[in-house]
Design a protein around this motif. Structure first.
Motif, PDB file in Angstrom:
ATOM      1  N   GLY A 222      12.067   5.530   0.678  1.00 29.33           N
ATOM      2  CA  GLY A 222      13.001   5.038   1.385  1.00 29.33           C
ATOM      3  C   GLY A 222      13.120   5.133   2.876  1.00 29.33           C
ATOM      4  N   ARG A 223      12.068   6.211   3.222  1.00 30.77           N
ATOM      5  CA  ARG A 223      11.985   6.486   4.779  1.00 30.77           C
ATOM      6  C   ARG A 223      11.251   5.201   5.432  1.00 30.77           C
ATOM      7  N   CYS A 224      10.533   4.376   4.602  1.00 29.11           N
ATOM      8  CA  CYS A 224       9.693   3.262   5.226  1.00 29.11           C
ATOM      9  C   CYS A 224      10.762   2.167   5.894  1.00 29.11           C
ATOM     10  N   GLN A 225      10.300   2.080   7.157  1.00 29.07           N
ATOM     11  CA  GLN A 225      11.146   1.073   7.849  1.00 29.07           C
ATOM     12  C   GLN A 225      10.312   0.001   8.333  1.00 29.07           C
ATOM     13  N   ILE A 226       9.290  -0.431   7.794  1.00 27.01           N
ATOM     14  CA  ILE A 226       8.451  -1.371   8.139  1.00 27.01           C
ATOM     15  C   ILE A 226       7.963  -2.278   6.759  1.00 27.01           C
ATOM     16  N   ASP A 227       7.710  -3.172   6.704  1.00 25.96           N
ATOM     17  CA  ASP A 227       7.309  -4.056   5.442  1.00 25.96           C
ATOM     18  C   ASP A 227       5.947  -3.902   5.134  1.00 25.96           C
ATOM     19  N   LEU A 228       5.703  -2.508   4.387  1.00 27.78           N
ATOM     20  CA  LEU A 228       4.475  -1.969   4.187  1.00 27.78           C
ATOM     21  C   LEU A 228       3.432  -3.035   3.175  1.00 27.78           C
ATOM     22  N   GLU A 229       4.172  -3.394   2.163  1.00 28.89           N
ATOM     23  CA  GLU A 229       3.397  -4.117   1.520  1.00 28.89           C
ATOM     24  C   GLU A 229       2.756  -5.360   2.014  1.00 28.89           C
ATOM     25  N   LYS A 230       3.458  -5.992   2.969  1.00 22.14           N
ATOM     26  CA  LYS A 230       2.856  -6.930   3.692  1.00 22.14           C
ATOM     27  C   LYS A 230       1.870  -6.397   4.263  1.00 22.14           C
ATOM     28  N   PHE A 231       1.965  -5.663   5.291  1.00 22.56           N
ATOM     29  CA  PHE A 231       0.956  -5.177   6.110  1.00 22.56           C
ATOM     30  C   PHE A 231      -0.211  -4.728   5.357  1.00 22.56           C
ATOM     31  N   ALA A 232      -0.116  -3.906   4.197  1.00 21.16           N
ATOM     32  CA  ALA A 232      -1.069  -3.466   3.523  1.00 21.16           C
ATOM     33  C   ALA A 232      -2.077  -4.647   2.885  1.00 21.16           C
ATOM     34  N   LYS A 233      -1.162  -5.672   2.262  1.00 25.46           N
ATOM     35  CA  LYS A 233      -2.088  -6.806   1.705  1.00 25.46           C
ATOM     36  C   LYS A 233      -2.823  -7.559   2.784  1.00 25.46           C
ATOM     37  N   GLU A 234      -2.163  -7.815   3.885  1.00 26.56           N
ATOM     38  CA  GLU A 234      -2.923  -8.465   4.973  1.00 26.56           C
ATOM     39  C   GLU A 234      -4.239  -7.848   5.679  1.00 26.56           C
ATOM     40  N   ILE A 235      -3.820  -6.440   5.951  1.00 24.44           N
ATOM     41  CA  ILE A 235      -5.131  -5.856   6.624  1.00 24.44           C
ATOM     42  C   ILE A 235      -6.185  -5.584   5.343  1.00 24.44           C
ATOM     43  N   GLU A 236      -5.805  -5.548   4.334  1.00 25.40           N
ATOM     44  CA  GLU A 236      -6.872  -5.406   3.140  1.00 25.40           C
ATOM     45  C   GLU A 236      -7.776  -6.445   3.145  1.00 25.40           C
ATOM     46  N   ASP A 237      -7.033  -7.709   3.141  1.00 24.22           N
ATOM     47  CA  ASP A 237      -7.521  -9.125   2.970  1.00 24.22           C
ATOM     48  C   ASP A 237      -8.336  -9.430   4.388  1.00 24.22           C
ATOM     49  N   ARG A 238      -7.966  -8.876   5.494  1.00 18.33           N
ATOM     50  CA  ARG A 238      -8.561  -9.159   6.805  1.00 18.33           C
ATOM     51  C   ARG A 238      -9.971  -8.365   6.967  1.00 18.33           C
ATOM     52  N   LEU A 239      -9.953  -7.309   6.088  1.00 13.47           N
ATOM     53  CA  LEU A 239     -11.127  -6.424   6.096  1.00 13.47           C
ATOM     54  C   LEU A 239     -12.064  -6.385   4.931  1.00 13.47           C
ATOM     55  N   ARG A 240     -11.840  -7.657   4.135  1.00  8.03           N
ATOM     56  CA  ARG A 240     -12.504  -7.550   3.052  1.00  8.03           C
ATOM     57  C   ARG A 240     -14.375  -7.872   3.346  1.00  8.03           C
ATOM     58  N   ASP A 241     -14.534  -8.405   4.152  1.00  9.91           N
ATOM     59  CA  ASP A 241     -16.072  -8.691   4.544  1.00  9.91           C
ATOM     60  C   ASP A 241     -16.653  -7.473   5.435  1.00  9.91           C
ATOM     61  N   ILE A 242     -15.988  -6.347   5.781  1.00 11.26           N
ATOM     62  CA  ILE A 242     -16.551  -5.498   6.470  1.00 11.26           C
ATOM     63  C   ILE A 242     -17.193  -4.504   5.512  1.00 11.26           C
ATOM     64  N   ARG A 243     -18.532  -4.387   5.987  1.00 12.14           N
ATOM     65  CA  ARG A 243     -19.599  -3.497   4.839  1.00 12.14           C
ATOM     66  C   ARG A 243     -19.716  -2.104   5.289  1.00 12.14           C
ATOM     67  N   ALA A 244     -19.249  -1.750   6.543  1.00  8.83           N
ATOM     68  CA  ALA A 244     -19.227  -0.302   6.831  1.00  8.83           C
ATOM     69  C   ALA A 244     -18.267   0.651   6.052  1.00  8.83           C
ATOM     70  N   PRO A 245     -18.937   1.736   5.805  1.00  6.29           N
ATOM     71  CA  PRO A 245     -18.343   2.627   4.473  1.00  6.29           C
ATOM     72  C   PRO A 245     -17.100   3.397   5.437  1.00  6.29           C
ATOM     73  N   LEU A 246     -16.111   2.429   5.764  1.00  6.92           N
ATOM     74  CA  LEU A 246     -15.001   3.550   6.404  1.00  6.92           C
ATOM     75  C   LEU A 246     -13.758   3.485   5.507  1.00  6.92           C
ATOM     76  N   THR A 247     -12.889   4.472   5.795  1.00  5.06           N
ATOM     77  CA  THR A 247     -11.762   4.725   5.141  1.00  5.06           C
ATOM     78  C   THR A 247     -10.455   4.241   5.837  1.00  5.06           C
ATOM     79  N   ILE A 248      -9.721   3.434   5.539  1.00  7.37           N
ATOM     80  CA  ILE A 248      -8.712   2.938   6.293  1.00  7.37           C
ATOM     81  C   ILE A 248      -7.180   3.000   5.381  1.00  7.37           C
ATOM     82  N   ALA A 249      -6.306   3.778   6.199  1.00  4.38           N
ATOM     83  CA  ALA A 249      -5.089   3.955   5.440  1.00  4.38           C
ATOM     84  C   ALA A 249      -3.868   3.300   6.113  1.00  4.38           C
ATOM     85  N   VAL A 250      -3.121   2.874   5.238  1.00  7.23           N
ATOM     86  CA  VAL A 250      -1.983   2.139   5.554  1.00  7.23           C
ATOM     87  C   VAL A 250      -0.657   2.854   4.927  1.00  7.23           C
ATOM     88  N   MET A 251      -0.101   3.776   5.861  1.00  9.41           N
ATOM     89  CA  MET A 251       0.921   4.747   5.309  1.00  9.41           C
ATOM     90  C   MET A 251       2.405   4.375   5.648  1.00  9.41           C
TER      91      MET A 251
END
Length: 354
Positions: A269-298
């Motif tokens: 209930g604290r969330c004030q942005i459309d997190l699901e939308k951002f998470a899905k799009e960021i995950e999709d846009r980073l699909r081809d990145i091969r560097a072993p990075l950890t990305i968090a969408v909170m």
């Protein structure tokens, strides 16, 4: 803390190794008609692009066995021939250049037939994968044990002894059932008896959704117990989905790295942005990145940076905005309409492609 893997023999399969200190490899199987060379090659290439490292094809008849040679010329990952009962198909597949056989020696006839296959496999240094399935156990074993871990292990050991009696030890073993606990117990029991590499998986796991859950539990439990040298996720659907799930299982356990490790919170209930939308799009846009990075969408700034402090990069949502942070340290505030571009820009810097 890393997972301590069981010590096993190291066996060559084409241009890679299974077992020993080799990375746990990902397998899949085509669902095309092997005799349709063009379709089979096309699917194998799709599987390879998705991350498949070993591919298996069905060999139902001599035409399929003869197709192996042409298929091999068009692909660059190890090819496994799946043989049932007919030793002549095994011989022809080896002659055609297959890298590995999946065959149960006890099912292909008398000792002379088995010897012919083993001699040809030795000559070409082809490993043999014994595949025991709970749904096709020998009648005598079923009458003695029923469908139990002991039954699967006894069946496997009988096939193993046939090969060992012929002085052959390039053996990989699979004990598969659709029951997770049965599979887990069977592999653990067999691990006390042999040091051959294990091909692990939950067979007939189901559709992509249900099968992913079942496979993740079963395969994950085995891997956490140090068991497993190569794996296949068995799903009803596009086989590239099997590879996708397999990669995520291995990456989730820090056994392999295939690029981005993506973290996102379940929102509240604290969330004030459309997190699901951002998470899905960021995950999709980073699909081809091969560097072993950890990305968090909170979802919020209350816990976001702290809970994901180990992430290389992350966002924590605010009201129409987000905090951008690296390793838990806030670097700047970003307006909502700039969040995705800001994340991509920072990822490119971390990836060294800016």
């Amino acid at each position: 803390m890393g997972i301590k893997r069981r010590k096993t023999k190291k066996i060559r399969c084409g241009d890679l190794f299974i077992g020993g200190d080799s990375p746990i490899s990902i397998q899949s199987m085509t669902n095309t008609d092997t005799r349709d060379i063009k379709k089979t090659v096309t699917q194998i290439k799709r599987l390879q692009e998705s991350g498949c490292e070993i591919v298996r094809i069905a060999i139902p008849d001599m035409e399929a066995a003869m197709a192996v040679e042409k298929i091999k010329r068009e692909i660059s990952i190890p090819l496994v021939a799946d043989i049932h009962f007919d030793y002549r198909l095994a011989l022809k597949s080896i002659e055609s250049g297959v890298d590995k056989l999946r065959i149960n020696p006890g099912n292909i006839g008398d000792k002379e037939r088995i010897k012919k296959v083993v001699c040809k496999a030795k000559e070409r240094e082809i490993p043999i994968r014994i595949g025991v399935n709970a749904g096709s156990l020998e009648k005598k074993i079923l009458e003695k044990h029923g469908v139990t871990p002991k039954a699967l292990v006894e069946s496997a050991m009988s096939h193993i002894r046939i090969l060992e009696d012929l002085n052959y030890d390039k053996i990989i073993v699979a004990l598969k059932a659709s029951n997770v606990k049965l599979t887990f117990d069977a592999y653990n029991l067999l691990s006390e008896k042999v040091d051959y590499p294990f091909h692990i998986g939950i067979t007939e796991a189901g559709t992509v959704w249900r099968g992913t859950i079942k496979s993740s539990i079963g395969i994950g439990a085995l891997l956490l117990n140090g068991l497993g040298d190569t794996l296949r996720v068995s799903l009803t659907g596009d086989p590239t989905q099997e590879v996708k799930v397999a990669k995520e299982i291995l990456q989730s356990l820090n056994i392999r790295s295939f690029g981005i490790n993506f973290i996102s919170c379940p929102t509240c209930g604290r969330c004030q942005i459309d997190l699901e939308k951002f998470a899905k799009e960021i995950e999709d846009r980073l699909r081809d990145i091969r560097a072993p990075l950890t990305i968090a969408v909170m979802g919020c700034a209350v816990n976001g940076p702290g809970e994901a402090r180990e992430a290389d990069l992350g966002i924590a949502g605010g009201k129409n905005s987000a905090l951008l942070f690296k390793k838990g340290k806030i670097i700047r505030k970003v307006p909502q309409d700039e969040i995705i571009d800001a994340v991509l820009e920072e990822v490119k810097k971390l990836d060294g492609n800016d």
